[in-house]
Design a protein around this motif. Structure first.
Motif, PDB file in Angstrom:
ATOM      1  N   ASN A   1       0.788  -1.206  -0.079  1.00  0.00           N
ATOM      2  CA  ASN A   1      -0.188  -0.008   0.061  1.00  0.00           C
ATOM      3  C   ASN A   1       0.732   1.129   0.015  1.00  0.00           C
ATOM      4  OD1 ASN A   1      -1.875   2.064   0.480  1.00  0.00           O
ATOM      5  ND2 ASN A   1      -3.175   0.885   1.664  1.00  0.00           N
ATOM      6  N   ASN A   2       0.728   1.953  -1.047  1.00  0.00           N
ATOM      7  CA  ASN A   2       1.822   3.200  -1.155  1.00  0.00           C
ATOM      8  C   ASN A   2       1.188   4.298  -0.574  1.00  0.00           C
ATOM      9  OD1 ASN A   2       4.180   4.330  -2.453  1.00  0.00           O
ATOM     10  ND2 ASN A   2       2.780   5.604  -3.802  1.00  0.00           N
ATOM     11  N   MET A   3       0.116   4.125   0.143  1.00  0.00           N
ATOM     12  CA  MET A   3      -0.573   5.281   0.619  1.00  0.00           C
ATOM     13  C   MET A   3      -0.563   5.372   2.241  1.00  0.00           C
ATOM     14  SD  MET A   3      -4.216   4.992  -1.229  1.00  0.00           S
ATOM     15  CE  MET A   3      -4.945   6.357  -0.528  1.00  0.00           C
ATOM     16  N   ILE A   4       0.348   4.461   2.727  1.00  0.00           N
ATOM     17  CA  ILE A   4       0.511   4.408   4.104  1.00  0.00           C
ATOM     18  C   ILE A   4       1.755   3.819   4.294  1.00  0.00           C
ATOM     19  CG2 ILE A   4      -2.018   4.451   4.921  1.00  0.00           C
ATOM     20  CD1 ILE A   4      -1.604   1.361   5.097  1.00  0.00           C
ATOM     21  N   THR A   5       2.384   3.981   5.792  1.00  0.00           N
ATOM     22  CA  THR A   5       3.568   3.388   6.163  1.00  0.00           C
ATOM     23  C   THR A   5       3.494   2.211   7.032  1.00  0.00           C
ATOM     24  OG1 THR A   5       4.530   5.630   6.138  1.00  0.00           O
ATOM     25  CG2 THR A   5       5.919   3.906   7.188  1.00  0.00           C
ATOM     26  N   GLY A   6       4.181   1.192   6.690  1.00  0.00           N
ATOM     27  CA  GLY A   6       3.987   0.027   7.583  1.00  0.00           C
ATOM     28  C   GLY A   6       3.784  -1.127   6.621  1.00  0.00           C
ATOM     29  N   GLN A   7       3.914  -2.361   7.291  1.00  0.00           N
ATOM     30  CA  GLN A   7       3.911  -3.836   6.730  1.00  0.00           C
ATOM     31  C   GLN A   7       2.425  -4.003   6.520  1.00  0.00           C
ATOM     32  OE1 GLN A   7       7.266  -6.345   7.349  1.00  0.00           O
ATOM     33  NE2 GLN A   7       5.534  -8.257   7.504  1.00  0.00           N
ATOM     34  N   ASN A   8       1.877  -3.586   5.404  1.00  0.00           N
ATOM     35  CA  ASN A   8       0.346  -3.781   5.421  1.00  0.00           C
ATOM     36  C   ASN A   8       0.027  -4.320   3.628  1.00  0.00           C
ATOM     37  OD1 ASN A   8      -0.625  -2.441   7.724  1.00  0.00           O
ATOM     38  ND2 ASN A   8       0.612  -0.862   6.895  1.00  0.00           N
ATOM     39  N   GLY A   9       1.067  -4.978   3.271  1.00  0.00           N
ATOM     40  CA  GLY A   9       0.938  -5.549   1.896  1.00  0.00           C
ATOM     41  C   GLY A   9       0.286  -6.914   1.845  1.00  0.00           C
ATOM     42  N   TYR A  10       0.349  -7.721   2.895  1.00  0.00           N
ATOM     43  CA  TYR A  10      -0.316  -9.226   2.943  1.00  0.00           C
ATOM     44  C   TYR A  10      -0.358  -9.485   4.282  1.00  0.00           C
ATOM     45  CZ  TYR A  10       4.253 -10.782   4.138  1.00  0.00           C
ATOM     46  OH  TYR A  10       5.783 -10.883   4.859  1.00  0.00           O
ATOM     47  N   ILE A  11      -1.290 -10.404   4.428  1.00  0.00           N
ATOM     48  CA  ILE A  11      -1.258 -11.108   5.599  1.00  0.00           C
ATOM     49  C   ILE A  11      -2.034 -12.598   5.410  1.00  0.00           C
ATOM     50  CG2 ILE A  11      -3.802 -10.560   5.839  1.00  0.00           C
ATOM     51  CD1 ILE A  11      -3.307 -10.024   8.909  1.00  0.00           C
ATOM     52  N   PHE A  12      -1.543 -13.488   6.402  1.00  0.00           N
ATOM     53  CA  PHE A  12      -1.996 -14.769   6.231  1.00  0.00           C
ATOM     54  C   PHE A  12      -2.533 -15.418   7.371  1.00  0.00           C
ATOM     55  CE2 PHE A  12       1.511 -14.565   3.154  1.00  0.00           C
ATOM     56  CZ  PHE A  12       1.174 -15.293   2.065  1.00  0.00           C
ATOM     57  N   SER A  13      -3.307 -16.254   7.449  1.00  0.00           N
ATOM     58  CA  SER A  13      -4.132 -16.760   8.420  1.00  0.00           C
ATOM     59  C   SER A  13      -3.434 -18.150   8.993  1.00  0.00           C
ATOM     60  CB  SER A  13      -5.697 -17.121   8.026  1.00  0.00           C
ATOM     61  OG  SER A  13      -5.422 -18.324   7.043  1.00  0.00           O
ATOM     62  N   LYS A  14      -2.375 -18.410   8.495  1.00  0.00           N
ATOM     63  CA  LYS A  14      -1.433 -19.620   8.946  1.00  0.00           C
ATOM     64  C   LYS A  14      -0.003 -19.236   8.731  1.00  0.00           C
ATOM     65  CE  LYS A  14      -1.261 -23.461   6.989  1.00  0.00           C
ATOM     66  NZ  LYS A  14      -1.589 -24.654   6.350  1.00  0.00           N
ATOM     67  N   GLU A  15       0.943 -19.832   9.358  1.00  0.00           N
ATOM     68  CA  GLU A  15       2.216 -19.473   9.171  1.00  0.00           C
ATOM     69  C   GLU A  15       2.509 -20.240   7.754  1.00  0.00           C
ATOM     70  OE1 GLU A  15       6.673 -20.320  10.997  1.00  0.00           O
ATOM     71  OE2 GLU A  15       4.618 -20.512  12.376  1.00  0.00           O
ATOM     72  N   ILE A  16       3.290 -19.190   6.784  1.00  0.00           N
ATOM     73  CA  ILE A  16       3.798 -19.505   5.497  1.00  0.00           C
ATOM     74  C   ILE A  16       5.269 -19.137   5.535  1.00  0.00           C
ATOM     75  CG2 ILE A  16       3.659 -19.228   3.161  1.00  0.00           C
ATOM     76  CD1 ILE A  16       1.282 -20.578   4.204  1.00  0.00           C
ATOM     77  N   ASP A  17       6.206 -20.141   4.848  1.00  0.00           N
ATOM     78  CA  ASP A  17       7.481 -19.633   5.001  1.00  0.00           C
ATOM     79  C   ASP A  17       7.663 -18.549   3.935  1.00  0.00           C
ATOM     80  OD1 ASP A  17       8.437 -20.845   2.073  1.00  0.00           O
ATOM     81  OD2 ASP A  17       7.496 -22.675   3.126  1.00  0.00           O
TER      82      ASP A  17
ATOM     83  N   LEU B   1      -8.218   2.738  13.387  1.00  0.00           N
ATOM     84  CA  LEU B   1      -8.190   1.864  14.582  1.00  0.00           C
ATOM     85  C   LEU B   1      -8.029   0.470  13.879  1.00  0.00           C
ATOM     86  CD1 LEU B   1      -9.607   4.520  15.497  1.00  0.00           C
ATOM     87  CD2 LEU B   1     -11.161   3.195  16.913  1.00  0.00           C
ATOM     88  N   ASN B   2      -6.874   0.094  14.369  1.00  0.00           N
ATOM     89  CA  ASN B   2      -6.204  -1.294  13.670  1.00  0.00           C
ATOM     90  C   ASN B   2      -5.856  -1.969  14.861  1.00  0.00           C
ATOM     91  OD1 ASN B   2      -5.325  -3.057  11.712  1.00  0.00           O
ATOM     92  ND2 ASN B   2      -3.719  -1.966  11.081  1.00  0.00           N
ATOM     93  N   GLU B   3      -6.577  -2.858  15.386  1.00  0.00           N
ATOM     94  CA  GLU B   3      -6.449  -3.872  16.333  1.00  0.00           C
ATOM     95  C   GLU B   3      -5.815  -2.923  17.639  1.00  0.00           C
ATOM     96  OE1 GLU B   3      -7.564  -7.334  16.558  1.00  0.00           O
ATOM     97  OE2 GLU B   3      -8.666  -6.379  14.831  1.00  0.00           O
ATOM     98  N   ASP B   4      -4.649  -3.358  18.421  1.00  0.00           N
ATOM     99  CA  ASP B   4      -4.242  -2.475  19.291  1.00  0.00           C
ATOM    100  C   ASP B   4      -3.290  -1.626  18.918  1.00  0.00           C
ATOM    101  OD1 ASP B   4      -2.100  -4.168  18.264  1.00  0.00           O
ATOM    102  OD2 ASP B   4      -1.729  -5.319  20.202  1.00  0.00           O
ATOM    103  N   THR B   5      -3.219  -1.188  17.549  1.00  0.00           N
ATOM    104  CA  THR B   5      -2.318  -0.048  16.875  1.00  0.00           C
ATOM    105  C   THR B   5      -3.382   0.848  16.375  1.00  0.00           C
ATOM    106  OG1 THR B   5      -0.760  -1.869  16.136  1.00  0.00           O
ATOM    107  CG2 THR B   5      -0.783   0.351  14.945  1.00  0.00           C
ATOM    108  N   LEU B   6      -3.033   2.428  16.758  1.00  0.00           N
ATOM    109  CA  LEU B   6      -3.460   3.347  16.256  1.00  0.00           C
ATOM    110  C   LEU B   6      -2.659   3.958  15.121  1.00  0.00           C
ATOM    111  CD1 LEU B   6      -5.869   5.251  16.559  1.00  0.00           C
ATOM    112  CD2 LEU B   6      -4.315   6.764  18.039  1.00  0.00           C
ATOM    113  N   GLU B   7      -3.329   3.822  13.785  1.00  0.00           N
ATOM    114  CA  GLU B   7      -2.660   4.558  12.350  1.00  0.00           C
ATOM    115  C   GLU B   7      -3.225   5.640  12.216  1.00  0.00           C
ATOM    116  OE1 GLU B   7      -1.060   2.201  10.594  1.00  0.00           O
ATOM    117  OE2 GLU B   7      -1.433   0.179  11.279  1.00  0.00           O
ATOM    118  N   THR B   8      -2.335   6.758  12.259  1.00  0.00           N
ATOM    119  CA  THR B   8      -2.508   7.992  11.730  1.00  0.00           C
ATOM    120  C   THR B   8      -2.712   7.952  10.173  1.00  0.00           C
ATOM    121  OG1 THR B   8      -0.026   8.819  11.518  1.00  0.00           O
ATOM    122  CG2 THR B   8      -1.211   9.029  13.663  1.00  0.00           C
TER     123      THR B   8
END
Length: 381
Positions: free
Chosen positions: A103-119, A284-291
């Motif tokens: 996501n070029n509009m925000i800072t942080g590791q927000n490009g992908y997410i998995f529901s289980k551990e992936i190598d 409001l992103n879980e326990d993280t507040l994103e400006t």
């Protein structure tokens, strides 16, 4: 990659029903936010949504964004020098069609997410193959993608990704992500200010004194719609005068976001004699507040210390509502560190689709990224 496949969607209406369940720990990958991007993305942006499956079960989601820099009104007008002119020339002629995995509009590791551990070998292969498929999509449209960037990885992830499919890309670091980690003993603004050293407690008091007479209001959806033109003009001034930009938000972005995300998106208006002179936004992103994005009236910025007071207000909101960390993002590093945010390095990976140009990526990239000199502040006792 045994049993792992992916599918790329260009509309949120096509997304699998399980999408939000997989993305439940990141608001920036959930359909309410993605639908905002779809409905009111910057005019030079097109989004792609990547579903990752294991034996037909959705186990991961990712975001990609294409940017056409040819239609951008400005790359940023604050800095006017030979290096800036060179940077703009390079972008226009060698990097005008850019693909971001992330996501070029925000800072942080927000490009992908998995529901289980992936190598990480699998993750790097999926992201690289997804980029190749999107490049092929644009090739069929007669558009040649110039730059491909995989953005914003924290060091623990970057060190693993660089071993696999990312090993032959140029790894870059830009301005760090400024993060305020909330002390578990802070419950109120008074707790926060009491933890500051005398110099920065005096700064806090001085800023609050300058702020007198300004009313801060948490705006409803209807109020955002009513103030939309002013909100956008305040945002646009700040964005246009930033050192560098690759997009400008659509005029209805904030109202669309408020309508879609409700209370998970907060927009605070700053009023002086009932006139809107500034605003800041939070997700409001879980326990993280994103400006998120903000704007202000430049004629009052210094007199009222608007930007610094916004940083204090964001901090106070995070503390009062029990967030563990506040993501302040890039830019304005020194003033953010003065309120307690610390720099967290982030890496990205980039390559040019022209192999000859790609050989000089290290040299080219140094012309693209504005160099920032700053001094970290340490405001706590």
């Amino acid at each position: 990659m045994d049993g792992i496949t992916f599918k790329i969607f260009n509309s949120t209406a096509q997304l699998p029903l399980q999408w939000d369940h997989v993305a439940q720990q990141n608001v920036f990958l959930q359909t309410p936010y993605l639908s905002v991007l779809e409905r009111s993305a910057p005019t030079n942006m097109q989004c792609f949504y990547i579903g990752i499956f294991e034996n037909y079960e959705l186990i991961g989601v990712a975001l990609a964004q294409y940017l056409d820099l040819n239609v951008l009104e400005s790359f940023g007008e604050r800095d006017k020098c030979i290096k800036t002119t060179l940077r703009n020339f390079i972008f226009k002629n060698f990097a005008s069609h850019t693909l971001f995995l992330g996501n070029n509009m925000i800072t942080g590791q927000n490009g992908y997410i998995f529901s289980k551990e992936i190598d990480f070998e699998c993750i790097s292969e999926i992201l690289r193959k997804s980029a190749d498929e999107i490049i092929g999509y644009f090739k069929q449209l007669g558009i040649a993608i110039h730059l491909v960037s995989f953005k914003d990885f924290y060091e623990n992830c970057a060190v693993k990704l660089r071993v696999y499919d990312f090993s032959n890309m140029y790894e870059f670091t830009t301005q760090p992500n400024m993060i305020l980690y909330c002390n578990e003993n802070w419950c109120t603004a008074e707790d926060y200010s009491a933890s500051l050293s005398k110099k920065y407690r005096d700064q806090f008091k001085r800023a609050r004194k300058k702020f007198e007479g300004i009313q801060v209001k948490n705006l409803s959806y209807e109020e955002v719609v009513a103030q939309e033109e002013i909100i956008y003009s305040l945002y646009h001034y700040v964005a246009k005068n930033a050192p560098f930009n690759t997009f400008f938000l659509a005029k209805d972005h904030f109202s669309t976001l408020k309508g879609q995300c409700g209370n998970r998106f907060q927009i605070f208006g700053y009023f002086l004699q009932e006139k809107l002179i500034g605003f800041h936004t939070l997700l409001l992103n879980e326990d993280t507040l994103e400006t998120y994005f903000l704007g202000y009236d430049e004629s009052l910025q210094k007199e009222k210390m608007l930007y610094l007071n916004m940083l204090y207000n964001m901090s106070e909101y995070g503390i009062a509502n029990g967030f563990k960390r506040i993501i302040f993002g890039r830019t304005a590093l020194e003033i953010k560190s003065s309120v307690g945010a610390i720099p967290v390095p982030m890496s990205g990976f980039i390559y040019h689709t022209n192999p000859w140009i790609n050989r000089f990526m290290k040299i080219i990239f140094k012309q693209l990224e504005p160099k920032v000199q700053w001094q970290q502040r340490h405001p706590f006792k």
